[in-house]
Design a protein around this motif. Structure first.
Motif, PDB file in Angstrom:
ATOM      1  N   VAL A 281       1.142  -7.653   6.394  1.00 16.79           N
ATOM      2  CA  VAL A 281       0.461  -6.966   5.296  1.00 16.79           C
ATOM      3  C   VAL A 281       1.335  -5.870   4.675  1.00 16.79           C
ATOM      4  O   VAL A 281       1.500  -5.832   3.453  1.00 16.79           O
ATOM      5  N   PRO A 282       1.929  -4.957   5.457  1.00 16.15           N
ATOM      6  CA  PRO A 282       2.779  -3.945   4.807  1.00 16.15           C
ATOM      7  C   PRO A 282       4.019  -4.535   4.141  1.00 16.15           C
ATOM      8  O   PRO A 282       4.465  -4.031   3.104  1.00 16.15           O
ATOM      9  N   THR A 283       4.590  -5.592   4.723  1.00 15.07           N
ATOM     10  CA  THR A 283       5.752  -6.214   4.088  1.00 15.07           C
ATOM     11  C   THR A 283       5.366  -6.801   2.739  1.00 15.07           C
ATOM     12  O   THR A 283       6.079  -6.640   1.737  1.00 15.07           O
ATOM     13  N   ALA A 284       4.225  -7.465   2.694  1.00 18.71           N
ATOM     14  CA  ALA A 284       3.758  -8.025   1.422  1.00 18.71           C
ATOM     15  C   ALA A 284       3.409  -6.913   0.433  1.00 18.71           C
ATOM     16  O   ALA A 284       3.725  -7.001  -0.764  1.00 18.71           O
ATOM     17  N   TRP A 285       2.777  -5.860   0.926  1.00 18.88           N
ATOM     18  CA  TRP A 285       2.402  -4.726   0.064  1.00 18.88           C
ATOM     19  C   TRP A 285       3.642  -4.078  -0.543  1.00 18.88           C
ATOM     20  O   TRP A 285       3.694  -3.817  -1.750  1.00 18.88           O
ATOM     21  N   GLN A 286       4.650  -3.843   0.284  1.00 12.55           N
ATOM     22  CA  GLN A 286       5.893  -3.266  -0.219  1.00 12.55           C
ATOM     23  C   GLN A 286       6.550  -4.208  -1.224  1.00 12.55           C
ATOM     24  O   GLN A 286       7.069  -3.771  -2.255  1.00 12.55           O
ATOM     25  N   GLY A 287       6.541  -5.510  -0.935  1.00 11.85           N
ATOM     26  CA  GLY A 287       7.135  -6.469  -1.850  1.00 11.85           C
ATOM     27  C   GLY A 287       6.506  -6.425  -3.225  1.00 11.85           C
ATOM     28  O   GLY A 287       7.195  -6.480  -4.255  1.00 11.85           O
TER      29      GLY A 287
ATOM     30  N   ALA B 125       4.983 -13.496 -10.076  1.00 14.23           N
ATOM     31  CA  ALA B 125       5.234 -14.789  -9.441  1.00 14.23           C
ATOM     32  C   ALA B 125       5.657 -14.542  -8.001  1.00 14.23           C
ATOM     33  O   ALA B 125       6.420 -13.614  -7.719  1.00 14.23           O
ATOM     34  N   VAL B 126       5.153 -15.361  -7.091  1.00 13.96           N
ATOM     35  CA  VAL B 126       5.510 -15.272  -5.681  1.00 13.96           C
ATOM     36  C   VAL B 126       6.120 -16.603  -5.280  1.00 13.96           C
ATOM     37  O   VAL B 126       5.452 -17.641  -5.340  1.00 13.96           O
ATOM     38  N   ILE B 127       7.387 -16.584  -4.912  1.00 14.08           N
ATOM     39  CA  ILE B 127       8.076 -17.806  -4.518  1.00 14.08           C
ATOM     40  C   ILE B 127       8.049 -17.896  -3.001  1.00 14.08           C
ATOM     41  O   ILE B 127       8.610 -17.059  -2.296  1.00 14.08           O
ATOM     42  N   GLY B 128       7.378 -18.925  -2.509  1.00 10.68           N
ATOM     43  CA  GLY B 128       7.208 -19.117  -1.081  1.00 10.68           C
ATOM     44  C   GLY B 128       5.851 -18.622  -0.627  1.00 10.68           C
ATOM     45  O   GLY B 128       5.565 -17.428  -0.696  1.00 10.68           O
ATOM     46  N   LEU B 129       4.988 -19.540  -0.181  1.00 11.11           N
ATOM     47  CA  LEU B 129       3.636 -19.175   0.215  1.00 11.11           C
ATOM     48  C   LEU B 129       3.436 -19.328   1.715  1.00 11.11           C
ATOM     49  O   LEU B 129       2.424 -19.843   2.186  1.00 11.11           O
ATOM     50  N   GLY B 130       4.445 -18.871   2.472  1.00 10.23           N
ATOM     51  CA  GLY B 130       4.242 -18.657   3.892  1.00 10.23           C
ATOM     52  C   GLY B 130       3.384 -17.423   4.090  1.00 10.23           C
ATOM     53  O   GLY B 130       2.748 -16.930   3.141  1.00 10.23           O
ATOM     54  N   PRO B 131       3.337 -16.852   5.293  1.00 12.53           N
ATOM     55  CA  PRO B 131       2.462 -15.704   5.538  1.00 12.53           C
ATOM     56  C   PRO B 131       2.713 -14.520   4.603  1.00 12.53           C
ATOM     57  O   PRO B 131       1.764 -13.947   4.059  1.00 12.53           O
ATOM     58  N   ILE B 132       3.979 -14.140   4.407  1.00 10.78           N
ATOM     59  CA  ILE B 132       4.258 -12.998   3.527  1.00 10.78           C
ATOM     60  C   ILE B 132       3.878 -13.332   2.093  1.00 10.78           C
ATOM     61  O   ILE B 132       3.249 -12.534   1.397  1.00 10.78           O
ATOM     62  N   GLY B 133       4.240 -14.513   1.636  1.00  9.26           N
ATOM     63  CA  GLY B 133       3.898 -14.914   0.278  1.00  9.26           C
ATOM     64  C   GLY B 133       2.401 -14.984   0.046  1.00  9.26           C
ATOM     65  O   GLY B 133       1.895 -14.592  -1.018  1.00  9.26           O
ATOM     66  N   GLN B 134       1.663 -15.496   1.042  1.00  9.43           N
ATOM     67  CA  GLN B 134       0.206 -15.547   0.911  1.00  9.43           C
ATOM     68  C   GLN B 134      -0.368 -14.157   0.685  1.00  9.43           C
ATOM     69  O   GLN B 134      -1.192 -13.933  -0.214  1.00  9.43           O
ATOM     70  N   LEU B 135       0.044 -13.205   1.522  1.00  6.52           N
ATOM     71  CA  LEU B 135      -0.510 -11.852   1.392  1.00  6.52           C
ATOM     72  C   LEU B 135      -0.007 -11.160   0.142  1.00  6.52           C
ATOM     73  O   LEU B 135      -0.753 -10.413  -0.507  1.00  6.52           O
ATOM     74  N   ALA B 136       1.263 -11.381  -0.242  1.00 11.58           N
ATOM     75  CA  ALA B 136       1.758 -10.776  -1.480  1.00 11.58           C
ATOM     76  C   ALA B 136       0.943 -11.270  -2.671  1.00 11.58           C
ATOM     77  O   ALA B 136       0.569 -10.481  -3.555  1.00 11.58           O
ATOM     78  N   ALA B 137       0.654 -12.553  -2.694  1.00 11.81           N
ATOM     79  CA  ALA B 137      -0.130 -13.105  -3.800  1.00 11.81           C
ATOM     80  C   ALA B 137      -1.538 -12.506  -3.821  1.00 11.81           C
ATOM     81  O   ALA B 137      -2.064 -12.130  -4.884  1.00 11.81           O
TER      82      ALA B 137
ATOM     83  N   CYS C  71      10.658  -3.739   5.570  1.00 21.20           N
ATOM     84  CA  CYS C  71       9.472  -2.960   5.247  1.00 21.20           C
ATOM     85  C   CYS C  71       9.456  -1.630   6.005  1.00 21.20           C
ATOM     86  O   CYS C  71       9.766  -1.575   7.197  1.00 21.20           O
ATOM     87  N   ASN C  72       9.052  -0.583   5.310  1.00 20.59           N
ATOM     88  CA  ASN C  72       8.828   0.729   5.919  1.00 20.59           C
ATOM     89  C   ASN C  72       7.357   0.796   6.331  1.00 20.59           C
ATOM     90  O   ASN C  72       6.525   1.377   5.632  1.00 20.59           O
ATOM     91  N   VAL C  73       7.015   0.175   7.462  1.00 22.08           N
ATOM     92  CA  VAL C  73       5.621  -0.085   7.800  1.00 22.08           C
ATOM     93  C   VAL C  73       4.776   1.178   7.750  1.00 22.08           C
ATOM     94  O   VAL C  73       3.713   1.221   7.108  1.00 22.08           O
ATOM     95  N   ARG C  74       5.219   2.234   8.431  1.00 16.93           N
ATOM     96  CA  ARG C  74       4.396   3.436   8.533  1.00 16.93           C
ATOM     97  C   ARG C  74       4.138   4.096   7.182  1.00 16.93           C
ATOM     98  O   ARG C  74       3.125   4.787   7.006  1.00 16.93           O
ATOM     99  N   ARG C  75       5.009   3.843   6.220  1.00 13.54           N
ATOM    100  CA  ARG C  75       4.814   4.421   4.887  1.00 13.54           C
ATOM    101  C   ARG C  75       3.520   3.939   4.237  1.00 13.54           C
ATOM    102  O   ARG C  75       2.895   4.660   3.454  1.00 13.54           O
ATOM    103  N   TRP C  76       3.113   2.717   4.555  1.00 16.21           N
ATOM    104  CA  TRP C  76       1.999   2.093   3.846  1.00 16.21           C
ATOM    105  C   TRP C  76       0.698   2.077   4.649  1.00 16.21           C
ATOM    106  O   TRP C  76      -0.329   1.601   4.141  1.00 16.21           O
ATOM    107  N   VAL C  77       0.713   2.567   5.878  1.00 13.41           N
ATOM    108  CA  VAL C  77      -0.457   2.441   6.754  1.00 13.41           C
ATOM    109  C   VAL C  77      -1.698   3.092   6.155  1.00 13.41           C
ATOM    110  O   VAL C  77      -2.800   2.513   6.175  1.00 13.41           O
TER     111      VAL C  77
END
Length: 392
Positions: free
Chosen positions: A164-170, A183-195, A336-342
């Motif tokens: 979730v934070p990686t997608a949020w940062q993206g 546009a989100v290229i690649g709908l694996g886990p990160i792509g799914q959440l980014a979309a 991803c800077n995980v703690r930044r987005w918590v």
């Protein structure tokens, strides 16, 4: 304890390994209740083998129950339920104070020229034992672990460790204006959440992937989908955006993209070299498969932004600089800077309406002992596999 260990290219095994113990007053020991297999774990499985040692415990998406804490850990205690961010950060250095926890100056792996240490992710990032195990030693537990309620299934909280934070940062880095197109290229886990994050933020989102099950999952969450199996993705994206292209593109694929046969051969060669030579090649050669990235650069509108969430590992991978300069493309990227987005994400994960759809991401849940077979399934994109959660 039982743990998943790296043994060689495309070879992982569940073995008995020593139980972790408190080594520093800032450590904690967490009993793992759930841990994900990440798409970037597949890079260890395939490409980054020269930086791995037989017996390394892998995995960087863990959560569980605190069992023991060091003397300087005060914000969590035994019995607490926590999610453990994949990057190890101190929270006090110059970088951490500026929200760049993935560059933490306390844990930087300077001998490799790398940023902050990561859980379970090779010599490049400190060879720290990972979380696909029954127990995990958490360094800098005085800062890193995020306490979550005991209510709700693990899958409600687990993806705060990375996905979730990686997608949020993206999506943040893509800098799409209000009402614009992502546009989100690649709908694996990160792509799914980014979309889904893009949809949640009111953007028009077009998700691109060759796998029907991944497109179907994204479509359930209000994402327009595009089949990339026949190529021509950039032109199709322009056709859907008045000829300009999307305002921002998230590349959620990374170094093992389809459609890059020369770089695939380079991956294979590097994987066959002795470790010392393989490490040298990874650090000096262009070994990334760049089809997804080049597609993103081609597709994004002039003056737009390409955001890299997929992991790249080559040092001299060719880039279309003339096109990038002419189109005035901005590139944004990084771990991803995980703690930044918590603080932004906890209320969304705690919302009973599940606005990001985190409960509709896991396709395979299995005991730790099944991990080797599921690595293969995930890599081959078989059996509709999008996200694997292991239950040690």
């Amino acid at each position: 304890m039982r743990a998943l260990t790296w043994q060689g290219k495309r070879h992982v095994a569940v073995e008995d390994v020593p139980d972790p113990r408190i080594q520093e007053p800032t450590d904690a020991i967490v009993e793992i209740t759930s841990t994900g297999i990440c798409g970037s774990d597949l890079h260890l499985y395939e490409v980054l083998g020269p930086f791995m040692d037989a017996g390394d415990v892998i995995g960087h998406e863990p959560m569980g129950i605190v069992r023991e804490v060091g003397a300087e850990v005060t914000h969590i205690k035994p019995g607490d339920r926590v999610v453990v961010p994949f990057n190890i950060a101190c929270g006090r250095c110059w970088m951490c104070e500026r929200g760049l926890q993935s560059q933490c100056e306390t844990t930087q792996v300077r001998e490799q020229g790398s940023g902050a240490a990561l859980l379970g992710y090779s010599r490049l990032y400190g060879s720290v034992p990972g979380g696909q195990a029954e127990y995990l030693r958490v360094p800098h537990a005085d800062y890193g672990p995020v306490k979550v309620p005991h209510t709700g299934p693990d899958e409600q909280w687990l993806f705060l460790s990375d996905v979730v934070p990686t997608a949020w940062q993206g999506v943040k880095y893509a800098q799409v204006p209000r009402g614009g197109t992502l546009a989100v290229i690649g709908l694996g886990p990160i792509g799914q959440l980014a979309a889904r994050i893009g949809v949640h933020q009111g953007l028009r989102v077009i998700g691109v992937d060759p796998v029907p099950e991944r497109r179907a999952m994204a479509a359930r969450h209000g994402v327009e989908v595009l089949d990339s199996s026949d190529g021509g993705v950039a032109e199709l994206l322009r056709e859907r955006t008045q000829g300009r292209g999307p305002d921002g593109v998230v590349d959620a694929v990374g170094m093992e993209a389809h459609g890059s046969p020369v770089a695939k051969a380079a991956h294979t060669v590097v994987g066959l070299l002795p470790d010392a030579l393989g490490r040298a090649a990874m650090k000096t050669a262009g070994v990334d498969r760049l089809d997804a990235l080049h597609t993103a650069i081609d597709a994004v509108r002039r003056g737009g932004t390409v955001s890299l969430s997929g992991v790249y590992g080559g040092m001299q991978s060719p880039m279309p600089l003339l096109t990038m300069f002419d189109k005035q493309v901005t590139l944004a990227m990084g771990q991803c800077n995980v703690r930044r987005w918590v603080d932004d994400l906890l209320p969304l994960l705690d919302d009973p309406s599940d606005p990001l759809g985190v409960l509709d991401l896991t396709t395979h849940t299995a005991p730790l002992e099944d991990a080797p077979a599921l690595y293969e399934t995930f890599q081959k994109k078989e059996d509709g596999c999008i996200k694997v959660v292991l239950k040690p």
